[in-house]
Design an enzyme around this catalytic site. Sequence first.
Site, PDB file in Angstrom:
ATOM      1  CG  ASP A 167     -14.564 -11.249 -10.203  1.00  0.00           C
ATOM      2  OD1 ASP A 167     -14.327 -12.367 -10.675  1.00  0.00           O
ATOM      3  OD2 ASP A 167     -15.301 -10.427 -10.740  1.00  0.00           O
ATOM      4  CB  THR A 207      -3.813  -4.497 -19.972  1.00  0.00           C
ATOM      5  OG1 THR A 207      -2.914  -4.909 -18.944  1.00  0.00           O
ATOM      6  CG2 THR A 207      -3.734  -2.990 -20.148  1.00  0.00           C
ATOM      7  CG  HIS A 265       2.826   0.724  -4.918  1.00  0.00           C
ATOM      8  ND1 HIS A 265       2.507  -0.150  -5.913  1.00  0.00           N
ATOM      9  CD2 HIS A 265       1.836   1.675  -4.931  1.00  0.00           C
ATOM     10  CE1 HIS A 265       1.379   0.241  -6.522  1.00  0.00           C
ATOM     11  NE2 HIS A 265       0.961   1.343  -5.933  1.00  0.00           N
ATOM     12  NE  ARG A 268      -2.577   6.561  -7.830  1.00  0.00           N
ATOM     13  CZ  ARG A 268      -1.499   6.145  -7.202  1.00  0.00           C
ATOM     14  NH1 ARG A 268      -0.781   5.177  -7.717  1.00  0.00           N
ATOM     15  NH2 ARG A 268      -1.138   6.702  -6.068  1.00  0.00           N
TER      16      ARG A 268
END
Lengths: 284, 284, 284, 284, 284
Positions: free
Chosen positions: A226, A265, A204, A217
Site C-alpha cells: 500500500d 489519523t 524512538h 499498540r
Amino acid sequence: MSKITTAILSISLLLAGGSALAQQAAMEQKPMMDQKMAMPGPVDRTKILAAPGVFGNFSTYKVRPDYYKLSAAERKGAADEVMAVVDKHKDKVIVDAYLTRGFKAQSDYFLRVHAYDMAATQAFLIDFRATRFGMYSDVTENLVGMTKPLNYISKDKSPELNAGLSSATYMGDAPRYAFMIPVKKNAEWWNLSDAQRLKEMETHTIPTLGNLVNVKRKLYHSTGLDDTDFITYFETADLGAFNNLLLALAKVPENKYHVRWGNPTVMGTIQTFENVVKTLSMGH
Amino acid sequence: MSKITTAILSISLLLAGGSALAQQAAMEQKPMMDQKMAMPGPVDRTKILAAPGVFGNFSTYKVRPDYYKLSAAERKGAADEVMAVVDKHKDKVIVDAYLTRGFKAQSDYFLRVHAYDMAATQAFLIDFRATRFGMYSDVTENLVGMTKPLNYISKDKSPELNAGLSSATYMGDAPRYAFMIPVKKNAEWWNLSDAQRLKEMETHTIPTLGNLVNVKRKLYHSTGLDDTDFITYFETADLGAFNNLLLALAKVPENKYHVRWGNPTVMGTIQTFENVVKTLSMGH
Amino acid sequence: MSKITTAILSISLLLAGGSALAQQAAMEQKPMMDQKMAMPGPVDRTKILAAPGVFGNFSTYKVRPDYYKLSAAERKGAADEVMAVVDKHKDKVIVDAYLTRGFKAQSDYFLRVHAYDMAATQAFLIDFRATRFGMYSDVTENLVGMTKPLNYISKDKSPELNAGLSSATYMGDAPRYAFMIPVKKNAEWWNLSDAQRLKEMETHTIPTLGNLVNVKRKLYHSTGLDDTDFITYFETADLGAFNNLLLALAKVPENKYHVRWGNPTVMGTIQTFENVVKTLSMGH
Amino acid sequence: MSKITTAILSISLLLAGGSALAQQAAMEQKPMMDQKMAMPGPVDRTKILAAPGVFGNFSTYKVRPDYYKLSAAERKGAADEVMAVVDKHKDKVIVDAYLTRGFKAQSDYFLRVHAYDMAATQAFLIDFRATRFGMYSDVTENLVGMTKPLNYISKDKSPELNAGLSSATYMGDAPRYAFMIPVKKNAEWWNLSDAQRLKEMETHTIPTLGNLVNVKRKLYHSTGLDDTDFITYFETADLGAFNNLLLALAKVPENKYHVRWGNPTVMGTIQTFENVVKTLSMGH
Amino acid sequence: MSKITTAILSISLLLAGGSALAQQAAMEQKPMMDQKMAMPGPVDRTKILAAPGVFGNFSTYKVRPDYYKLSAAERKGAADEVMAVVDKHKDKVIVDAYLTRGFKAQSDYFLRVHAYDMAATQAFLIDFRATRFGMYSDVTENLVGMTKPLNYISKDKSPELNAGLSSATYMGDAPRYAFMIPVKKNAEWWNLSDAQRLKEMETHTIPTLGNLVNVKRKLYHSTGLDDTDFITYFETADLGAFNNLLLALAKVPENKYHVRWGNPTVMGTIQTFENVVKTLSMGH
C-alpha cells in the site's frame, strides 16, 4: 563488478537449489503466512493477534445519506444481516469495529480485519458490502499490512530495550478509544545502514516505554502492499497519555524521516460491530 | 555553438535523407509498434506479453451504488454482455481483470488491456463502457504505457546482470495477487549521465534477482503518455516476499530520485473478467 | 534609486505620450490580438493556427452517467444539435475535438477552441453547454492561453536553431493522437537573466529537432491567465516517437525548473466533433 | 530579556490607558472599518472602492446540473429574484458579477462583494443563496480580505515610486475581463526586515508601472482571515498586456517567496449580475 | 547505551510501583481529564472553558441542497429538534455554533463542543446527526483536541511574560466573529531542545500581548489525536486587529517551523445554535 558477480552467483545457487530450497528460505521469513491452514473452528483471537505473518486490513466507511431514507424497519434488520456475514466467515477472519462519527469528517466507522490469508479478508469484505448496511456505506480509506517479527528491538540486536518492551504491560482501564495512524518513511531513511536505523529506533523506543502502561499498540508492515510503510494501531483509555506518547515520538530524530504520519489519523470508540451498525442506523 | 551546428547538421541530413531514412530510424526504436498488423485470429497472449512496442492500459473502476438498485435479474445478465464485448475485440486486444474491492478504497476492480495499437484499446474500452456493467462503473484511474526493450540491464551494457535476469525464473505457486504501481523520477534523475543511471539501475537490480523466484514483474514506459514515467506490474502468490522485494528497492539510492512511487498502489486478486463482474453484481 | 527614477521617468513619458503612443507600443507586442476584426465568413483555419495573438482554450469533459438514462432517440439528436452550435459560431471560432475515454480517468473528451477574441470563445462554449450533450457534460479542466511570436529561438537571438526549426517538417502519417500538457516554471527560472534562459532553451530545443519529423507541436502562453505558464499541444501518429521526445526533454537542465509538467497530461484520439458526440452517445 | 520587559511595559501602559486609548490606537490603523455607519441611502460605489478598511468578499459558484431540469419558465424568473435581493441590501453592500463559464472548470460565475461591515456581506450572501438561482449554485471557492492603506510604496517610505503609482492612470478601453488571484508568502518573506521587504516591493513595483495604462488592479489583505495573505484583483481589456504584466512580476526576486500564486486563478468577463443569471439560465 | 539502561530502569521502577503510582503520575499531567465526574446538573460553562484536561471538538458542516426540497413546514421544526438534543446532553457537553455561509466555501456552519469526556461529545454529535437538520448536513471537517496547562509561558519558565499574559484582558466590544485555525509544526521544531522552543515561544508571545485587548484566544492540543498539533481558536469584534495579530505571528521565526497553518481557516459569525439552524433553513 564483483558485487554483481556475487549477487548473480547467489541467485544461481538459489535456482540450482530448486524450489524446495527457495520455499524453505521463504518460510523462514514468513511463518504461517498465506498458507491454507486447517481451520476446524473459529479463528483463535488471542493467537492471531500475537502471530507474525498475519494480514491486517483497515477500512473506513461513511454511511450515505440515502440510507436514512429507508424505513426505520428496513434499517432495523441491518445489524442482524451484518452479524450473519461475520458468523459465516468466522473460521477465516476476525473483525473489530469502531465508531468514528463525531470525531472524523472522512468516516462514520472503521473496521479492522485479521486473517492468515488476504483473500479470505477480501471474501469477507465483499460479502459485507453486499449487505444492506454495506451497500449504503462508501469506503473512504482502505489500508493493508501484515505483521512481522520485531525488526529492530529484537532479543539479538537490542537485548536491553527488548526486555523493557517485554516487561512493560498495559495497566490502564479497559481501552475505550482506538487510533489507526499510517506511517511512511522517506528514501533517506531506507538508505541508512541497518545499524543507523537500529540506533534511531532505539532512540524512538526509549521514550515510549513509559507509555505502554497506558497505551497498547500493534504494528503492521505495508511497504509495496500500500502507499504507506507501516500502519500503527493504538488502544487507550487515557487520551492525555496518548497525546503525550505521540509528542514524545515527535521529538526524536526519526520523525525527520517521515513523509506521512497520519493523513488520515483515524480515531474511534471501541464498539461491537453490532452496536456500530445499530447506532448508525438510528434517525427518523 | 558547435554543438548546435552539429545538431542542425544531423537534422538536415535526416531531412535530406527523406522519409525513408526517418522511417527506418524510427523502426529501430519501436519494433511492431502501432503498426496495422495482419491479425487473422485472436491475439497471441504469449507473444504480445513478451513483445516490445506493445501498449498497456491500466484502468481502475468503482461500481456506482445505484447499480445495486437494478433488479437481480438485470444484474445477472451483466457478465455475458461484458464477455461478448471481450469476444468482439479478441483479434485486437487481450484483457486481464482483477478484483480490488476489500483492498483499496479507490476501486472495486481494475483492467489491464494489451494491444499493438492504442486506438484498438480505446475502441474496446468504449464498447465496454457502453455495457450495463460498464455504464454503472466510474473510472477512478487510467494509466497508459508501452513496452520497450531493456534499457539498462541489456546484454551489451550489463552482461552479467542481464544473464542473471534471464536465468531467474518464477518458481512459486500460481500467482493469486497482482499489483500496479506507477513510478515517476525527478529531473535530477533524468539529468544524470547514461553511465550514472546504468550504475544506479544495476544497484537497483541486484537485490531483486532473488525475488524473481517469488514475484513476476513487467514494465511499461509512460513518459509523456501520462503523468508517470513507468507503470510497474507484479504478480505473486507470496505477499511477504513481495513486501520484502519492495523494501529492498526502497533501500537503494535510486529511491531518492522518486517523486511518485505508488499513489495509487493498486492491489487485486487475479480473476477471470467474468468472475469479477459476477462477484460485483451480487447483493440483494 | 536611479533605477526607480528611470522607471518613473519612462512611465511619465509614456503617459505624456498619451493613449496613441501607448496603443502603438501595445500593438507591437500583440499583433491581431483581441481586436474586433472584419470577419465576413468562417475563420480561416490555416491562418488562425499560424498567427500570434490568438487565444487557445482547452477544456476537458466527462459525460455524466444520467446521460445514458435518456432514451436512445434523445441521444441520437445530440450530435446535430452540437454541430448547429459550431456552425452558428463559425465566423468567430474554430473547434477541434478529441476522444479521451479509455485513456484518461478525468475525462471522456476534450475540446480545443481558437479565436481572435477570448469572449467569442466564451460565447461559443456557453452555447455548447446549453445543448443536451453539453448539459450532461461536466467540465473537469479548463486552461486558457494565447499564441505569441517565438520568444527565444528567434531569427535574431538564435539564428542557427531557428533555421533548424523552420526546416524541420512533419513527415509522418496523418496524426491520430493529440496531447495537451501544461507546463509551469518556478521562480528561479523566471529570475534567470534573458541570456541564461535563452541558453537553457537552446539546450532544450536541440534534442527535439529530430522529433519534428514525427511529432507536431504548438505552444500557448498562459502566465496570469491561468495556473500554468504554458500549454503545450502535440499531434502524432507515432506514440513511441512521442515518448522518446518527452524523454529527451526530461534529460535537459530546463526540466529542473518545472513545478508542473502535466497534471493532467491529456491524451485523445483526433476525431471530428460530430464523431466524438456520436461515440459517447452510444449505449443501450 | 529586556526585550520582553519592554514589551510587557508597553502592554501595561496600553492597559493602563484603558479602552479609550486602545480604541484610538486601533482607529488609526483601521479607518472606517466595521463601524456601524449612518447609511441613509445606497452605498457610494466610488467611495467604497477607494476607501481603506473595506471588506472584500470573493466567491465562485458552479450551477448544479439539476437547475436545467427546472422548466424554462421557472428559470426565467431567477434573475428578477436575485436582483430583488441586491436591491434589498443596497444600503450595505455593492456586488459585482463575472461570468467564468468557458474559462474555468471550477466555476460558472463569481461575485465580488464590498461592505464596510463583514456581517452585512454575510447577510447578503445568505439571502442570495436562498433565491432559486442561489440554491442551485454550489460555492466552489470563497476568499475574504480587507483594504488597507499602502504598506510599502507610500509617500513616506518610497516617495518617487508612490508618485509614479499615483500618476499612472488606466487609459485602455473599458475593461472586459477580470481576474482574481490569491497570493500567499512564505515564512522567510515575513521574517525579512521591513526595509528588506520594502526593497523587494520596490523591485516588484517598477516593472508594473508601465502596465497600469492597460491593467487596473486592487489589493485586499487576508492574513488570518483566510488561507491566503492577499487577494489581487485585476481588470483589463487587453489580455496580452495582462500576460506581460504577470510575466514581469514572475521575474522579480519577490516571486521566490510565493507559496501560493493563483490556485485558483479566476478569470471572468465583466457583466451585470442580471446578465450573468440570465445567461446561465439558458438551455432547453 | 547507558541512556537506554536508565530509561529501562525508570520503566522498571514505574512498573514496580504498580498501577497506583502510574495512575498518580498520569493524574499530574491530566487533571480532570476523561474522568467520570459527578455531574448533577448542566455543565458549568465558565469552569469548563477555563479548565485543563477538557476536550474540544470542532466540526464544520455543509447543508445538502436537497434539504431545501423539503417543505418549508418540515424545515421549520428543525431548530426545535436540534435544541432538544442540546438539552438532552446539557449535563455532559456545551455547544457553540457559528455561521460560516458567505465566508467559506467548505462549510455553512461549524460547531465547537466541550466535554470532560470525549465519548460524551461523540454521543451528542451522533444524536445531532440523527435530527432532520443533522441528516441533511455533510461533515466537511472535524478536528479534536484537548486543553492543557500552559506549556512554555508558565509562571516558572517565563515569569515576566506569564504576568503579561495574565494581566492582558480583552477590552473590545462583544466579539462577533470567531476563527478556528489548525497549526502543525515540523519535525525540526519538535527536535529543538525545550529551552530553544521556549525562546521561540517567547518571541512568538511578545507581539501578541498588545492584541489581547482586541482578540480572545484559546488553545487546544491535538498531536496524535488528529492530523494537526494545535487548534487555535479566536474571537474578536475587530477584524483589522485580528489581521494585524496574525501578521505579527507570521513575522517571528517560529513561523518557519509550520507545516500547516490554516487549511482550513474557518471563519464564522458567533450565533446561537438555534439561529444558525433557522437561518440555514430559510429559502422557498
